[in-house]
Structures are given as C-alpha cells and as structure tokens.
Design a protein around this motif. Structure first.
Motif, mmCIF file in Angstrom:
data_model
loop_
_atom_site.group_PDB
_atom_site.id
_atom_site.type_symbol
_atom_site.label_atom_id
_atom_site.label_comp_id
_atom_site.label_asym_id
_atom_site.label_seq_id
_atom_site.Cartn_x
_atom_site.Cartn_y
_atom_site.Cartn_z
ATOM 1 N N SER A 94 56.207 46.392 50.059
ATOM 2 C CA SER A 94 55.771 45.392 49.095
ATOM 3 C C SER A 94 55.645 44.032 49.768
ATOM 4 C CB SER A 94 56.766 45.293 47.943
ATOM 5 O OG SER A 94 56.438 44.209 47.099
ATOM 6 N N GLU A 95 54.653 43.249 49.305
ATOM 7 C CA GLU A 95 54.441 41.927 49.872
ATOM 8 C C GLU A 95 54.654 40.857 48.811
ATOM 9 O OE1 GLU A 95 51.337 41.598 52.896
ATOM 10 O OE2 GLU A 95 50.620 43.527 52.214
ATOM 11 N N SER A 96 55.570 41.116 47.885
ATOM 12 C CA SER A 96 55.783 40.215 46.764
ATOM 13 C C SER A 96 56.444 38.903 47.180
ATOM 14 C CB SER A 96 56.642 40.909 45.689
ATOM 15 O OG SER A 96 57.884 41.294 46.237
ATOM 16 N N ASP A 97 56.937 38.812 48.426
ATOM 17 C CA ASP A 97 57.566 37.579 48.876
ATOM 18 C C ASP A 97 56.562 36.613 49.503
ATOM 19 O OD1 ASP A 97 57.065 39.238 50.999
ATOM 20 O OD2 ASP A 97 58.846 38.645 52.132
ATOM 21 N N LEU A 98 55.291 36.977 49.532
ATOM 22 C CA LEU A 98 54.269 36.108 50.103
ATOM 23 C C LEU A 98 54.048 34.906 49.196
ATOM 24 C CD1 LEU A 98 52.133 35.885 52.404
ATOM 25 C CD2 LEU A 98 50.541 36.989 50.829
ATOM 26 N N ASN A 99 54.087 33.720 49.774
ATOM 27 C CA ASN A 99 53.882 32.475 49.021
ATOM 28 C C ASN A 99 52.616 31.825 49.560
ATOM 29 O OD1 ASN A 99 54.175 30.220 47.419
ATOM 30 N ND2 ASN A 99 55.648 29.240 48.778
ATOM 31 N N PRO A 121 39.611 35.743 38.105
ATOM 32 C CA PRO A 121 40.619 35.791 39.173
ATOM 33 C C PRO A 121 40.456 37.025 40.048
ATOM 34 C CG PRO A 121 41.576 36.492 37.102
ATOM 35 C CD PRO A 121 40.193 35.992 36.772
ATOM 36 N N LEU A 122 41.061 36.975 41.219
ATOM 37 C CA LEU A 122 41.186 38.149 42.066
ATOM 38 C C LEU A 122 42.413 38.936 41.641
ATOM 39 C CD1 LEU A 122 40.690 36.650 45.647
ATOM 40 C CD2 LEU A 122 38.938 37.614 44.142
ATOM 41 N N TYR A 123 42.338 40.249 41.777
ATOM 42 C CA TYR A 123 43.514 41.076 41.589
ATOM 43 C C TYR A 123 43.760 41.831 42.890
ATOM 44 C CZ TYR A 123 43.117 39.941 36.673
ATOM 45 O OH TYR A 123 43.050 39.258 35.489
ATOM 46 N N LEU A 124 45.001 41.849 43.330
ATOM 47 C CA LEU A 124 45.359 42.358 44.644
ATOM 48 C C LEU A 124 46.180 43.632 44.539
ATOM 49 C CD1 LEU A 124 46.550 38.948 46.114
ATOM 50 C CD2 LEU A 124 44.231 39.881 46.147
ATOM 51 N N HIS A 125 45.988 44.505 45.505
ATOM 52 C CA HIS A 125 46.802 45.712 45.577
ATOM 53 C C HIS A 125 47.166 45.939 47.032
ATOM 54 C CE1 HIS A 125 48.238 49.606 43.983
ATOM 55 N NE2 HIS A 125 47.998 50.021 45.222
ATOM 56 N N SER A 126 48.441 45.813 47.339
ATOM 57 C CA SER A 126 48.890 45.969 48.720
ATOM 58 C C SER A 126 50.331 46.450 48.714
ATOM 59 C CB SER A 126 48.770 44.647 49.472
ATOM 60 O OG SER A 126 49.114 44.803 50.824
ATOM 61 N N VAL A 127 50.557 47.589 48.074
ATOM 62 C CA VAL A 127 51.908 48.132 47.960
ATOM 63 C C VAL A 127 52.327 48.832 49.248
ATOM 64 C CG1 VAL A 127 53.408 49.659 46.644
ATOM 65 C CG2 VAL A 127 51.588 48.401 45.478
ATOM 66 N N GLU A 128 51.395 49.554 49.851
ATOM 67 C CA GLU A 128 51.647 50.242 51.120
ATOM 68 C C GLU A 128 50.702 49.683 52.186
ATOM 69 O OE1 GLU A 128 54.037 52.284 51.440
ATOM 70 O OE2 GLU A 128 54.528 52.841 49.385
ATOM 71 N N PHE A 129 51.117 49.752 53.444
ATOM 72 C CA PHE A 129 50.306 49.181 54.520
ATOM 73 C C PHE A 129 48.955 49.882 54.631
ATOM 74 C CE2 PHE A 129 52.340 52.743 56.606
ATOM 75 C CZ PHE A 129 51.381 53.219 57.478
ATOM 76 N N TRP A 130 48.867 51.144 54.169
ATOM 77 C CA TRP A 130 47.618 51.884 54.283
ATOM 78 C C TRP A 130 46.767 51.782 53.015
ATOM 79 C CZ3 TRP A 130 47.999 55.083 50.211
ATOM 80 C CH2 TRP A 130 49.275 55.493 49.818
ATOM 81 N N PRO A 155 46.914 41.963 36.074
ATOM 82 C CA PRO A 155 48.115 41.866 36.915
ATOM 83 C C PRO A 155 49.207 42.768 36.377
ATOM 84 C CG PRO A 155 47.921 39.945 35.500
ATOM 85 C CD PRO A 155 46.659 40.720 35.320
ATOM 86 N N ASP A 156 49.947 43.366 37.274
ATOM 87 C CA ASP A 156 51.072 44.212 36.874
ATOM 88 C C ASP A 156 52.348 43.379 36.891
ATOM 89 O OD1 ASP A 156 52.526 46.458 36.163
ATOM 90 O OD2 ASP A 156 51.496 47.755 37.592
ATOM 91 N N ARG A 157 53.478 44.021 36.840
ATOM 92 C CA ARG A 157 54.763 43.316 36.746
ATOM 93 C C ARG A 157 55.110 42.578 38.024
ATOM 94 N NH1 ARG A 157 58.134 45.067 32.525
ATOM 95 N NH2 ARG A 157 57.214 46.725 31.264
ATOM 96 N N PHE A 158 54.556 43.014 39.154
ATOM 97 C CA PHE A 158 54.919 42.425 40.432
ATOM 98 C C PHE A 158 53.667 41.907 41.145
ATOM 99 C CE2 PHE A 158 57.897 45.885 39.550
ATOM 100 C CZ PHE A 158 59.088 45.177 39.499
ATOM 101 N N THR A 159 53.862 40.869 41.954
ATOM 102 C CA THR A 159 52.776 40.371 42.781
ATOM 103 C C THR A 159 52.253 41.484 43.682
ATOM 104 O OG1 THR A 159 53.913 38.244 42.816
ATOM 105 C CG2 THR A 159 52.148 38.558 44.410
ATOM 106 N N PHE A 160 50.942 41.523 43.857
ATOM 107 C CA PHE A 160 50.274 42.515 44.689
ATOM 108 C C PHE A 160 50.215 43.898 44.050
ATOM 109 C CE2 PHE A 160 51.112 39.238 47.782
ATOM 110 C CZ PHE A 160 49.972 39.234 48.545
ATOM 111 N N HIS A 161 50.502 43.984 42.754
ATOM 112 C CA HIS A 161 50.307 45.222 42.013
ATOM 113 C C HIS A 161 49.248 44.954 40.945
ATOM 114 C CE1 HIS A 161 54.368 47.277 43.045
ATOM 115 N NE2 HIS A 161 54.099 46.339 43.942
ATOM 116 N N THR A 162 48.290 45.849 40.798
ATOM 117 C CA THR A 162 47.218 45.676 39.828
ATOM 118 C C THR A 162 47.162 46.869 38.892
ATOM 119 O OG1 THR A 162 45.886 44.407 41.395
ATOM 120 C CG2 THR A 162 44.731 45.382 39.545
#
Length: 219
Positions: A2-7, A52-61, A95-102
């Motif tokens: 997860s990349e939810s700590d990205l500011n 807005p943009l919606y991001l998905h980056s839960v796994e590196f792949w 947006p989902d509950r966490f950053t980088f989840h869509t």
C-alpha cells in the motif's frame, strides 16, 4: 504494498506528446512510471472536464489511473512490458476507504452509494438496497442515464441525466436538479453534484433542493 503514506499532489500532464503521471510532494510511487504517447490535448480536455483522478496502486504489479476524457472514463495502467491506455468498462469510479484504492463496478451494471448501499439495473427500474432502507425499485424511463445512487430524506434516490436535464428520482417522484449541458461530477457520499459552468467556475449543487451550496473559481 500500500502507498497510503504518500503525501503528494498527483496529476496527469502532457509532455513531448506523451500522457504521464506527475507528482509534487514527498514519497515515491510506481504511478510515475505510467506514460504513453497520445493523439489528443490534455489542456483541451481540461477546459471541458475537471473531474478528479482516481488511483489504484495496492500492489507493485497493479498500478492504474482512472480519468475522464471526452465524456467517458479511461484507464491508464501498467501491463507486463508496456503501458495501456483504454476506455474503462466500469460505470462507477469512486474513492475507496484508503488512499490509492478505487471503487469500481465491473461491467457497469450497478452503482454503489453511501455506506453499504448499491443499486442494480433491473430493466425499466433500478433496485436499490442498503442497510438504511428496505429494497426499493426506482423507475427510470428509457433514454435516462443513471449517474449515481444517493440518500435523500432517509431513502434512496437516483441521479439521472437525459440530455441537458439532470434529475433526482425516487420510487414515487422525479424532480429536475439542474439543466446543464456541460460536465458534472456527483459526490460519492453526499447528495451533491459539481457542475463546471465554465473552464474556471465550478458550482456545488444540493441534489435534494437544487440550491447552489458553493462556488469555486480557478481564474
């Protein structure tokens, strides 16, 4: 990972004929590896749609960005060995509950609303289910596009659009929210909708009353 700590502030930009992810701030994300040649103008699209943009980056792949272009959602994603740019087959992008989840809805046959509610197209009517109300059928005439499931006055309502006319439909009635030909974006939790009156003016409208709650100017 997860990349939810990205500011950071993340945007899609055009540079040297390519569409790419631009990051300003702290942290690292594999999203910046997404870039591909394009045959359209990002600046031109932004004049007509500021969704807005919606991001998905839960796994590196599994790295994806969802954005609107020409009135529909597109997906920019990494695939082994290359980057793909193609229309999204999902109707819902939230947006989902966490950053980088869509939140998506597969093939676009259903919508998710506030809390744990959802609505499904039953042909001539949509069935809305949720923990706050009993299963409810809301009629939708042919030609109206269902944009969002909302909660109004304690019950389910559908935000629909037919040409320039945006309506709020319940099981018993329908009312016009706004008549507007340009881009609009429903809020994913509250009964609000943002309409882009001009390239530099966005209004926030209360779906229940039609009142303008707020105006945002980018000029």
């Amino acid at each position: 990972m997860s990349e939810s700590d990205l500011n950071a502030l993340i945007a899609l930009i055009e540079a040297d004929g390519e569409l790419l992810v631009h990051l300003v701030g702290d942290g690292h994300t594999d999203l910046v590896e997404l870039r591909t040649p394009i045959d359209f103008s990002v600046a031109g699209e932004a004049e007509h749609d500021l969704s807005p943009l919606y991001l998905h980056s839960v796994e590196f792949w599994d790295v994806r960005v969802y954005f609107r272009r020409a009135g529909q959602w597109w997906e920019l994603r990494w695939s082994p060995g290359h980057v793909l740019l193609e229309p999204s087959n999902s109707k819902l992008h939230q947006p989902d509950r966490f950053t980088f989840h869509t939140k998506l809805d597969g093939a676009g046959l259903g919508l998710r609303g506030p809390g744990h509610s959802c609505a499904w197209d039953r042909g001539g009517a949509w069935e809305a289910t949720g923990t706050d109300w009993a299963d409810t059928l809301i009629p939708v005439p042919p030609g109206e596009n269902v944009l969002q499931l909302m909660k109004i006055a304690g019950g389910p309502a559908l935000l629909t659009r037919e040409g320039d006319v945006v309506r709020a439909r319940t099981t018993e009635a329908a009312r016009t929210v706004v008549e507007f030909a340009g881009p609009l974006v429903p809020h994913h939790e509250l009964p609000w909708v943002a309409v882009q009156r001009s390239p530099h003016l966005v209004e926030i409208i209360d779906v229940a009353t039609g009142a303008v709650l707020h105006r945002v100017s980018t000029a």
